[in-house]
Design a protein around this motif. Sequence first.
Motif, PDB file in Angstrom:
ATOM      1  N   GLU A  31       0.824  -1.215   0.000  1.00 40.78           N
ATOM      2  CA  GLU A  31       0.000   0.000   0.000  1.00 40.78           C
ATOM      3  C   GLU A  31       0.855   1.260   0.000  1.00 40.78           C
ATOM      4  OE1 GLU A  31      -3.289   2.297  -0.358  1.00 40.78           O
ATOM      5  OE2 GLU A  31      -3.143   0.129  -0.591  1.00 40.78           O
ATOM      6  N   ASN A  32       1.976   1.258   0.728  1.00 44.38           N
ATOM      7  CA  ASN A  32       2.854   2.434   0.771  1.00 44.38           C
ATOM      8  C   ASN A  32       3.431   2.755  -0.611  1.00 44.38           C
ATOM      9  OD1 ASN A  32       2.447   2.763   3.479  1.00 44.38           O
ATOM     10  ND2 ASN A  32       4.357   1.792   4.096  1.00 44.38           N
ATOM     11  N   VAL A  33       3.869   1.722  -1.303  1.00 43.53           N
ATOM     12  CA  VAL A  33       4.425   1.922  -2.648  1.00 43.53           C
ATOM     13  C   VAL A  33       3.322   2.380  -3.586  1.00 43.53           C
ATOM     14  CG1 VAL A  33       5.542   0.771  -4.604  1.00 43.53           C
ATOM     15  CG2 VAL A  33       6.296   0.277  -2.269  1.00 43.53           C
ATOM     16  N   HIS A  34       2.147   1.756  -3.462  1.00 41.49           N
ATOM     17  CA  HIS A  34       1.004   2.142  -4.300  1.00 41.49           C
ATOM     18  C   HIS A  34       0.674   3.626  -4.105  1.00 41.49           C
ATOM     19  CE1 HIS A  34      -2.846   1.700  -6.398  1.00 41.49           C
ATOM     20  NE2 HIS A  34      -3.353   2.455  -5.432  1.00 41.49           N
ATOM     21  N   GLN A  35       0.589   4.056  -2.867  1.00 39.79           N
ATOM     22  CA  GLN A  35       0.261   5.455  -2.572  1.00 39.79           C
ATOM     23  C   GLN A  35       1.329   6.405  -3.106  1.00 39.79           C
ATOM     24  OE1 GLN A  35      -2.515   6.831  -1.524  1.00 39.79           O
ATOM     25  NE2 GLN A  35      -3.449   4.802  -1.430  1.00 39.79           N
ATOM     26  N   ALA A  36       2.594   6.026  -3.006  1.00 42.86           N
ATOM     27  CA  ALA A  36       3.675   6.880  -3.508  1.00 42.86           C
ATOM     28  C   ALA A  36       3.571   7.049  -5.020  1.00 42.86           C
ATOM     29  CB  ALA A  36       5.036   6.291  -3.126  1.00 42.86           C
TER      30      ALA A  36
END
Length: 80
Positions: A31-36
């Motif tokens: 999710e963190n990579v997706h949001q970035a």
Amino acid sequence: MDDKNLMENILLLEKGVCDLFMHGTIESSTENVHQAFNSALNDALCMQDTIYDKMAAKGWYPTEQAEQSKITSVKQKFIG
């Protein structure tokens, strides 16, 4: 290189960046990579829109109005 060519090159580069960020968003494993990637994509899309607006205002990116009959034809093709 004149201003029009420079802006065309910048727009093409920005479109490429948007493509990379879109694939990064789609292929993200967390999710963190997706949001970035998603945040970067939204920023890049805004920049692309700004570049387009500046080019269109100078007449460097002409568009033409689609005929209603063609729009209706395409809609019918995908509805049926």
